[in-house]
Write an enzyme that holds these catalytic residues in place. Structure first.
Site, PDB file in Angstrom:
ATOM      1  N   SER A 111      42.248  43.961  34.565  1.00 14.64           N
ATOM      2  CA  SER A 111      41.925  43.563  33.195  1.00 14.64           C
ATOM      3  C   SER A 111      40.425  43.517  32.941  1.00 14.64           C
ATOM      4  CB  SER A 111      42.554  42.197  32.890  1.00 14.64           C
ATOM      5  OG  SER A 111      42.111  41.234  33.836  1.00 14.64           O
ATOM      6  N   GLY A 159      47.403  43.473  39.609  1.00 15.13           N
ATOM      7  CA  GLY A 159      48.748  43.436  39.051  1.00 15.13           C
ATOM      8  C   GLY A 159      49.522  42.257  39.602  1.00 15.13           C
ATOM      9  N   ARG A 161      40.395  35.405  41.857  1.00 14.96           N
ATOM     10  CA  ARG A 161      41.212  34.532  41.007  1.00 14.96           C
ATOM     11  C   ARG A 161      42.628  35.090  40.883  1.00 14.96           C
ATOM     12  NH1 ARG A 161      39.177  32.692  35.134  1.00 14.96           N
ATOM     13  NH2 ARG A 161      37.981  31.306  36.495  1.00 14.96           N
TER      14      ARG A 161
END
Length: 286
Positions: A172, A90, A62
């Site tokens: 993340s 990133g 994604r």
């Protein structure tokens, strides 16, 4: 006319003058109703693990642009050399161009030395380049490969610091992926067991992090062979819902048969409605 200059010896220790300057600047900017630029929030889950014969790298697919999913099937596992690959998290442009530059430099290095580059060489080139730009290149990397000294796995942070570990996660969704590694990792795993572990770690990031999603890509690097599997698995198929009884058959569905949920009570309340006639008139707009 002669001028007199005095040389003052440098003060030892760190200088925090810029910190005081930044505080004053931030206060002046806030008075004008403006705000200083903040770091861009990006989303990704990438990871890697060392097993008995090599390295397994994994990534989701994604790509986000703010709160919008810009690409559902992007490739986050980048080619460095025939025996080295690198996952990037990133800013997409930074990870793409950084890995391409290092791949080009390593190709020249390989032609000069007449042998395959070592993973430590790629790690040194990447960390020196990122440190040179002081974190302004938003590339968090997981570097893995196999050379004459065996399998190696590195995590490289945007400011240039690196870690060499048997399993690493970045992005993340890294905390969810790390939870899977901490629970199930063991030394000298077989290839299929390592692939399953990386697959489950990426799936944990996909299901628990909004910035990660779509498919799961894997790259298995062994001595003299690379298996780039894209896609390896689709974490959540549309229209399919799994429960505990159907998890192995993968035959779940959103539709349930009548009577699946027990009805404890039933009450029908009639409503007395008054019929009101309405007339519609057109408005003259001429």
């Amino acid at each position: 006319m002669a001028t007199l200059t005095m040389s003052r010896s440098p003060i030892a220790g760190f200088s925090f003058e810029n910190c005081r300057r930044n505080v004053l600047l931030e206060g002046e900017v806030s008075k004008l109703g403006c705000s200083l630029p903040a770091a861009r929030k990006t989303g990704t889950t990438i990871c890697g693990v060392v097993f008995k014969d090599g390295v397994v790298l994994g990534a989701d697919t994604r790509a986000t642009e703010g709160m919008v999913v810009a690409d559902k099937n992007c490739s986050k596992i980048h080619y460095i050399s025939p025996n080295i690959y690198c996952c990037g998290a990133g800013t997409a442009a930074d990870t793409e161009m950084t890995t391409q530059i290092i791949s080009s430099n390593l190709e020249l290095h390989s032609l000069s030395t007449g042998r395959l580059p070592r993973v430590a060489t790629a790690n040194r080139m990447l960390k020196q380049m990122l440190f040179r730009y002081q974190g302004y290149i938003g590339a968090a990397l997981v570097l893995g490969g196999v050379d004459c000294n065996g399998p190696h796995l590195y995590s490289i942070y945007p400011h240039g610091s690196t870690d060499k570990l048997p399993y690493v996660t970045m992005g993340s969704g890294s905390l969810a992926a790390m939870a899977v590694f901490e629970d199930r990792y063991k030394p000298d795993m077989e290839e299929e067991e390592a692939k399953r572990l990386v697959r489950d770690a990426i799936a944990a990031g996909i299901f628990n992090d909004l910035g990660s999603g779509s498919n799961i890509d894997l790259t298995v690097i062994t001595q003299g062979n690379v298996d780039y599997i894209r896609p390896h698995d689709e974490a959540n198929k549309k229209g399919i819902r799994l429960n505990e009884l159907e998890a192995l058959q993968l035959t779940g569905d959103y539709k349930y048969k009548r009577g699946t949920t027990a009805v404890l009570s039933k009450c029908v309340t009639p409503l007395d409605l008054e019929l009101v006639e309405e007339s519609v008139q057109t408005m003259d707009t001429s």
